[in-house]
Motif scaffolding. Structure first.
Motif, PDB file in Angstrom:
ATOM      1  N   PHE A 190      -9.326  -1.945  -5.039  1.00 49.12           N
ATOM      2  CA  PHE A 190      -8.702  -2.500  -3.845  1.00 49.12           C
ATOM      3  C   PHE A 190      -8.934  -3.998  -3.804  1.00 49.12           C
ATOM      4  CE2 PHE A 190      -9.904   1.832  -2.855  1.00 49.12           C
ATOM      5  CZ  PHE A 190      -8.756   2.346  -2.284  1.00 49.12           C
ATOM      6  N   GLN A 191      -8.061  -4.660  -3.093  1.00 46.07           N
ATOM      7  CA  GLN A 191      -8.267  -6.085  -2.845  1.00 46.07           C
ATOM      8  C   GLN A 191      -7.757  -6.427  -1.440  1.00 46.07           C
ATOM      9  OE1 GLN A 191      -5.950  -8.271  -5.710  1.00 46.07           O
ATOM     10  NE2 GLN A 191      -4.010  -7.906  -4.663  1.00 46.07           N
ATOM     11  N   VAL A 192      -8.253  -7.554  -0.948  1.00 47.82           N
ATOM     12  CA  VAL A 192      -7.840  -8.011   0.379  1.00 47.82           C
ATOM     13  C   VAL A 192      -6.875  -9.159   0.189  1.00 47.82           C
ATOM     14  CG1 VAL A 192      -8.605  -8.959   2.570  1.00 47.82           C
ATOM     15  CG2 VAL A 192     -10.067  -7.335   1.343  1.00 47.82           C
ATOM     16  N   ASP A 193      -5.670  -9.015   0.775  1.00 49.68           N
ATOM     17  CA  ASP A 193      -4.681 -10.083   0.613  1.00 49.68           C
ATOM     18  C   ASP A 193      -5.008 -11.278   1.490  1.00 49.68           C
ATOM     19  OD1 ASP A 193      -4.046  -9.395   3.171  1.00 49.68           O
ATOM     20  OD2 ASP A 193      -2.145  -8.403   2.675  1.00 49.68           O
ATOM     21  N   LYS A 194      -4.172 -12.284   1.425  1.00 49.92           N
ATOM     22  CA  LYS A 194      -4.448 -13.523   2.148  1.00 49.92           C
ATOM     23  C   LYS A 194      -4.379 -13.356   3.666  1.00 49.92           C
ATOM     24  CE  LYS A 194       0.371 -15.068   1.765  1.00 49.92           C
ATOM     25  NZ  LYS A 194       1.252 -16.159   1.301  1.00 49.92           N
ATOM     26  N   PHE A 195      -3.808 -12.258   4.130  1.00 46.59           N
ATOM     27  CA  PHE A 195      -3.735 -11.997   5.571  1.00 46.59           C
ATOM     28  C   PHE A 195      -4.911 -11.143   6.067  1.00 46.59           C
ATOM     29  CE2 PHE A 195       0.684 -12.488   4.112  1.00 46.59           C
ATOM     30  CZ  PHE A 195       1.023 -13.633   4.813  1.00 46.59           C
ATOM     31  N   GLY A 196      -5.836 -10.766   5.183  1.00 44.58           N
ATOM     32  CA  GLY A 196      -6.986  -9.967   5.561  1.00 44.58           C
ATOM     33  C   GLY A 196      -6.710  -8.471   5.512  1.00 44.58           C
ATOM     34  N   ASN A 197      -5.568  -8.068   4.927  1.00 41.33           N
ATOM     35  CA  ASN A 197      -5.251  -6.648   4.840  1.00 41.33           C
ATOM     36  C   ASN A 197      -5.751  -6.086   3.503  1.00 41.33           C
ATOM     37  OD1 ASN A 197      -3.877  -6.633   7.321  1.00 41.33           O
ATOM     38  ND2 ASN A 197      -2.039  -7.504   6.337  1.00 41.33           N
ATOM     39  N   LEU A 198      -6.186  -4.831   3.519  1.00 40.49           N
ATOM     40  CA  LEU A 198      -6.683  -4.159   2.332  1.00 40.49           C
ATOM     41  C   LEU A 198      -5.472  -3.502   1.617  1.00 40.49           C
ATOM     42  CD1 LEU A 198      -9.335  -3.355   0.848  1.00 40.49           C
ATOM     43  CD2 LEU A 198      -9.220  -1.208   2.132  1.00 40.49           C
ATOM     44  N   GLU A 199      -5.372  -3.761   0.280  1.00 44.93           N
ATOM     45  CA  GLU A 199      -4.284  -3.137  -0.492  1.00 44.93           C
ATOM     46  C   GLU A 199      -4.849  -2.563  -1.804  1.00 44.93           C
ATOM     47  OE1 GLU A 199      -2.714  -7.234  -2.629  1.00 44.93           O
ATOM     48  OE2 GLU A 199      -1.372  -6.097  -1.303  1.00 44.93           O
ATOM     49  N   ARG A 200      -4.230  -1.535  -2.253  1.00 43.75           N
ATOM     50  CA  ARG A 200      -4.678  -0.850  -3.475  1.00 43.75           C
ATOM     51  C   ARG A 200      -4.053  -1.508  -4.662  1.00 43.75           C
ATOM     52  NH1 ARG A 200      -4.114   5.681  -4.486  1.00 43.75           N
ATOM     53  NH2 ARG A 200      -4.814   5.702  -6.683  1.00 43.75           N
ATOM     54  N   ILE A 201      -4.894  -1.637  -5.734  1.00 45.44           N
ATOM     55  CA  ILE A 201      -4.390  -2.221  -6.963  1.00 45.44           C
ATOM     56  C   ILE A 201      -4.101  -1.059  -7.916  1.00 45.44           C
ATOM     57  CG2 ILE A 201      -4.944  -3.731  -8.933  1.00 45.44           C
ATOM     58  CD1 ILE A 201      -6.858  -5.208  -7.116  1.00 45.44           C
ATOM     59  N   GLU A 202      -2.850  -0.979  -8.380  1.00 42.75           N
ATOM     60  CA  GLU A 202      -2.438   0.109  -9.300  1.00 42.75           C
ATOM     61  C   GLU A 202      -2.943  -0.180 -10.697  1.00 42.75           C
ATOM     62  OE1 GLU A 202      -1.223   2.818  -8.314  1.00 42.75           O
ATOM     63  OE2 GLU A 202      -0.767   2.249  -6.244  1.00 42.75           O
TER      64      GLU A 202
END
Length: 202
Positions: A190-202
């Motif tokens: 997972f990583q946190v985007d520039k807006f502070g949201n958590l997103e999964r890395i495929e």
């Protein structure tokens, strides 16, 4: 020895003071003797008794004072007193009568100083209590400010906690496969985007 009282006079105490003074007038005594007698009975200083008599009580008993003076004069007729009528006794009695008739305070200077000292101590205690109250109010204001700061800090920590729980919930949801089973065999990043949201890395 009982401590000297400094509280307010009661009507009963005023009455006792008047009775003792009038008795001393009738018997040819002095005001100082009366003040000392009342002071012993009420645990007050002779100066305090004299001040109370001259400033408040005496004007209420003008008729009683005149009557007591008349009784004293009747008692001073020849043969009324058993003691010898020496010139020395005559001078002493005359001085005592003059003190009572003129209504002058006859208590000792030291008693006055003591009474004034007590009043000064009361004034100092009152000023000290006022300063103490001011310090307590200042401390209360400081505590109120500190309380507001701590409440703001608590709100900030609570918000951070809720944000962290939301991130963990999203991570848990992303870690579960489409079939609802946990994907154990592969690593999920997972990583946190520039807006502070958590997103999964495929």
């Amino acid at each position: 020895m009982p401590s000297t009282r400094q509280d307010a006079w009661t009507p009963d105490e005023d009455l006792l003071l008047a009775e003792v003074i009038l008795r001393n007038i009738r018997e040819g005594g002095t005001q100082l003797q009366a003040f000392e007698e009342v002071g012993r009975q009420l645990s007050r200083t002779p100066a305090a008794c004299g001040f109370r008599w001259n400033s408040h009580v005496r004007k209420q008993y003008k008729a009683g004072i005149e009557h007591a003076k008349n009784q004293r004069k009747e008692g001073k007729k020849p043969g009324a007193y058993p003691e010898k009528n020496t010139p020395q006794n005559a001078v002493e009695k005359e001085g005592e009568e003059q003190e009572i008739e003129e209504g002058k305070p006859s208590f000792e200077f030291q008693s006055i100083i003591s009474y004034l000292g007590q009043l000064y101590e009361l004034a100092e205690n009152s000023a000290s209590n006022a300063n103490g109250q001011k310090q307590l109010l200042e401390r209360l204001e400081e505590l109120e400010i500190e309380n507001e700061r701590l409440l703001a800090e608590l709100n900030r920590v609570t918000e951070d906690y809720h944000s962290l729980m939301e991130i963990l919930e999203k991570a848990r949801a992303m870690a579960i496969g489409k079939d609802g089973a946990p994907q154990i065999q592969q690593k999920v990043k997972f990583q946190v985007d520039k807006f502070g949201n958590l997103e999964r890395i495929e």
